[in-house]
Enzyme design. Structure first.
Site, PDB file in Angstrom:
ATOM      1  N   GLY A  27       7.966  -4.433  -6.811  1.00 44.61           N
ATOM      2  CA  GLY A  27       8.889  -3.736  -7.695  1.00 44.61           C
ATOM      3  C   GLY A  27       8.507  -2.313  -8.004  1.00 44.61           C
ATOM      4  O   GLY A  27       9.378  -1.470  -8.233  1.00 44.61           O
ATOM      5  N   ASP A  28       7.187  -2.012  -7.991  1.00 42.51           N
ATOM      6  CA  ASP A  28       6.740  -0.654  -8.316  1.00 42.51           C
ATOM      7  C   ASP A  28       6.555   0.207  -7.075  1.00 42.51           C
ATOM      8  O   ASP A  28       5.863   1.213  -7.111  1.00 42.51           O
ATOM      9  CB  ASP A  28       5.430  -0.713  -9.119  1.00 42.51           C
ATOM     10  CG  ASP A  28       4.308  -1.399  -8.362  1.00 42.51           C
ATOM     11  OD1 ASP A  28       4.588  -2.042  -7.321  1.00 42.51           O
ATOM     12  OD2 ASP A  28       3.140  -1.309  -8.798  1.00 42.51           O
ATOM     13  N   GLU A  29       7.193  -0.176  -5.966  1.00 44.56           N
ATOM     14  CA  GLU A  29       7.174   0.613  -4.731  1.00 44.56           C
ATOM     15  C   GLU A  29       8.619   0.812  -4.273  1.00 44.56           C
ATOM     16  O   GLU A  29       9.094   0.162  -3.349  1.00 44.56           O
ATOM     17  CB  GLU A  29       6.338  -0.088  -3.659  1.00 44.56           C
ATOM     18  CG  GLU A  29       4.879  -0.294  -4.073  1.00 44.56           C
ATOM     19  CD  GLU A  29       4.108  -1.210  -3.138  1.00 44.56           C
ATOM     20  OE1 GLU A  29       4.609  -1.504  -2.025  1.00 44.56           O
ATOM     21  OE2 GLU A  29       2.997  -1.655  -3.516  1.00 44.56           O
ATOM     22  N   GLU A  81       3.401   1.429   5.177  1.00 44.22           N
ATOM     23  CA  GLU A  81       3.076   2.156   3.948  1.00 44.22           C
ATOM     24  C   GLU A  81       3.556   3.590   4.145  1.00 44.22           C
ATOM     25  O   GLU A  81       3.015   4.328   4.974  1.00 44.22           O
ATOM     26  CB  GLU A  81       1.563   2.121   3.706  1.00 44.22           C
ATOM     27  CG  GLU A  81       0.974   0.728   3.615  1.00 44.22           C
ATOM     28  CD  GLU A  81       1.175   0.093   2.257  1.00 44.22           C
ATOM     29  OE1 GLU A  81       1.717   0.780   1.350  1.00 44.22           O
ATOM     30  OE2 GLU A  81       0.797  -1.077   2.081  1.00 44.22           O
ATOM     31  N   TYR A  98      -7.931  -4.897   4.687  1.00 47.56           N
ATOM     32  CA  TYR A  98      -8.455  -5.908   3.774  1.00 47.56           C
ATOM     33  C   TYR A  98      -7.564  -7.135   3.883  1.00 47.56           C
ATOM     34  O   TYR A  98      -6.343  -7.016   4.016  1.00 47.56           O
ATOM     35  CB  TYR A  98      -8.550  -5.383   2.334  1.00 47.56           C
ATOM     36  CG  TYR A  98      -7.310  -5.511   1.504  1.00 47.56           C
ATOM     37  CD1 TYR A  98      -7.136  -6.585   0.630  1.00 47.56           C
ATOM     38  CD2 TYR A  98      -6.304  -4.550   1.575  1.00 47.56           C
ATOM     39  CE1 TYR A  98      -6.000  -6.697  -0.154  1.00 47.56           C
ATOM     40  CE2 TYR A  98      -5.175  -4.655   0.791  1.00 47.56           C
ATOM     41  CZ  TYR A  98      -5.024  -5.735  -0.069  1.00 47.56           C
ATOM     42  OH  TYR A  98      -3.900  -5.835  -0.841  1.00 47.56           O
TER      43      TYR A  98
END
Length: 496
Positions: free
Chosen positions: A128-130, A310, A288
């Protein structure tokens, strides 16, 4: 993926001297203003990414200003469907926890119709924060509509690919301005995992996750990409490792995925210049490990080659920077979709017995992965790295397997297959014309009427044909007689 490089700087160096540095565009990539050693940069990136999972700062209203709300996004999707109805179709794959529809835009020259073409999907706003992805995907859809029949790349995509765009997978998280959905679950950890029995309980999965999984059961996708923020890199499987160690853990199609990721990175304004990721790409487990991710699930269970992209160093950059981010990522998104038809091998598989398409399996020697051909058209689309030799094998139960050796160069190759049945197929015996004892008198009488009428019609036609042939024969005889009389006394050529 969910690493925030700028967040790590804010946490560790803001009090020292970061605030004094000039701020550049958020998609910096290889243009980072600080020159750290590779080791230190990697350690900070890893720690920052882990930290972002545990500590989710609240996004203020000022930061969210300029981004479409969920209501505005839905309105933009509907308006696009009306304006570009000749190349699009709007549909929903489900709803979020809070009941917000998950709208999808399909773009094709024949939207809603099944064709022997590859399909690609973009998914934005998994976290949600991207939110950058949801904005860029609407820009992509409108660009394709505006440039159809004007730009060669837009025309190629619309005519040869079925593109499906889900601008937001997590509308509730966006409204709450946090990473997780309304149930506070990370959707990119909610899919079944290959290494550990995570999320095996169907009832415990989130509605957004269920919607994606049901979507891929109904539709076959060749390729896919989800858009994230917090770094600048193209990530490919595997995302996790069997022993949970941070190491390069290659999937069977590692070369093909590297090619896909590089196609995106090289087309980007500066992703390939990254000082952190060689060539702007990375294996997920080497960056990771994560478990329960959507990327690996797509490849394992849906036959879909998915990347995790990304596309912004900052998770939620200022809306003023969206035009720059769009220009930086536009060609990458277009080239990634176009690569489905520009590279790899494509073809159709038929039966030699009746010519019907076969939903056969396509395997490549040395690659432990199977692609299924479509049931309606028998079409397959296999992503492969160019510049390699491959032995392609087609397998279908009840048919003899068939293979061929190919050298795949930079352009796509078309290879069709016609499979022979394992045993000679005989036509089924026709039932006897006489009725068995179960037929009643009325049925027999009706059959006699039908057959009697048919025999009479056939007899009349046959008599007419015989009369016509007799007429032609009689006419020819008369013609030959007249001709013979006319030529009497003349010398005719001799045939040997």
């Amino acid at each position: 993926m969910d690493f925030s490089f700028s967040s790590s700087f804010s946490l560790f160096f803001l009090t020292f001297w970061l605030s004094s540095l000039p701020r550049t565009a958020t998609a910096r990539g290889g243009e980072r203003s600080l020159d750290f050693s590779g080791f230190m940069e990697h350690k900070l990136a890893y720690y920052s990414r882990k930290l972002s999972e545990d500590q989710q700062p609240t996004i203020g209203a000022d930061v969210a200003r300029g981004y479409m709300t969920n209501v505005e996004l839905e309105k933009a999707v509907v308006e696009f469907g009306q304006r570009c109805s000749h190349i699009s179709r709007i549909y929903s794959i489900g709803k979020s926890v809070e009941g917000v529809p998950l709208w999808v835009i399909e773009i094709s020259d024949k939207p809603g119709q099944e064709e022997a073409e590859p399909a690609f999907k973009f998914i934005g706003n998994v976290h949600g924060d991207e939110p950058v992805g949801r904005e860029l995907l609407l820009l992509l859809a409108n660009w394709l509509c505006d440039n159809y029949q004007k730009n060669s790349l837009a025309t190629l995509i619309i005519k040869n690919v079925h593109l499906h765009i889900l601008p937001t997978m997590n509308p509730d998280g966006f409204s709450l301005r946090r990473r997780n959905n309304a149930n506070n679950v990370d959707l990119n950890r909610d899919f079944p995992d290959q290494f550990f029995p995570l999320n095996d309980d169907l009832d415990s999965r989130q509605p957004e996750t269920k919607a994606i999984m049901s979507w891929l059961k109904e539709r076959s996708f060749t390729g896919s990409a989800s858009l994230h923020g917090g770094a600048l890199v193209a990530n490919y499987p595997w995302d996790g490792s069997q022993d949970k160690r941070k190491e390069y853990y290659a999937c069977p199609d590692d070369k093909a995925f590297q090619h896909m990721a590089s196609a995106y990175s090289r087309s980007h304004y500066n992703m390939s210049l990254s000082q952190e990721f060689v060539g702007g790409i990375t294996n997920g487990a080497f960056w990771y490990p994560i478990y329960g991710g959507m990327q690996d699930w797509n490849y394992i269970h849906a036959g879909c080659f998915e990347l995790t992209l990304e596309i912004s160093d900052v998770k939620w950059p200022s809306a003023d920077e969206l035009p720059v981010l769009w220009e930086y990522n536009r060609m990458s998104m277009l080239n990634l979709v176009a690569s489905l038809v520009k590279t790899g091998i494509h073809g159709r598989i038929f039966s030699s017995y009746n010519g019907r398409p076969l939903p056969a399996s396509i395997t490549i020697k040395g690659i432990n992965y199977t692609v299924k051909a479509g049931r309606s058209f028998g079409d397959y689309h296999r992503i492969l790295a160019p510049g390699e030799s491959y032995e392609v094998m087609v397998i279908m139960p009840g048919y003899k397997s068939k293979g061929t050796h190919i050298l795949l160069e930079d352009e796509a190759m078309s290879v069709d297959f016609v499979l022979d049945p394992e045993e000679e197929i005989q036509m089924p015996l026709q039932p006897r014309s006489s009725c068995n004892c179960s037929c009643n008198d009325n049925q027999k009488l009706e059959l006699l009427k039908i057959f009697g009428r048919s025999y009479l019609e056939i007899s009349l036609v046959f008599a007419f044909i015989l009369a016509f042939l007799w007429f032609l024969l009689k006419r020819k005889s008369i013609f030959n007689l007249l001709k013979h009389r006319k030529l009497a006394g003349q010398k005719r050529p001799v045939s040997v």
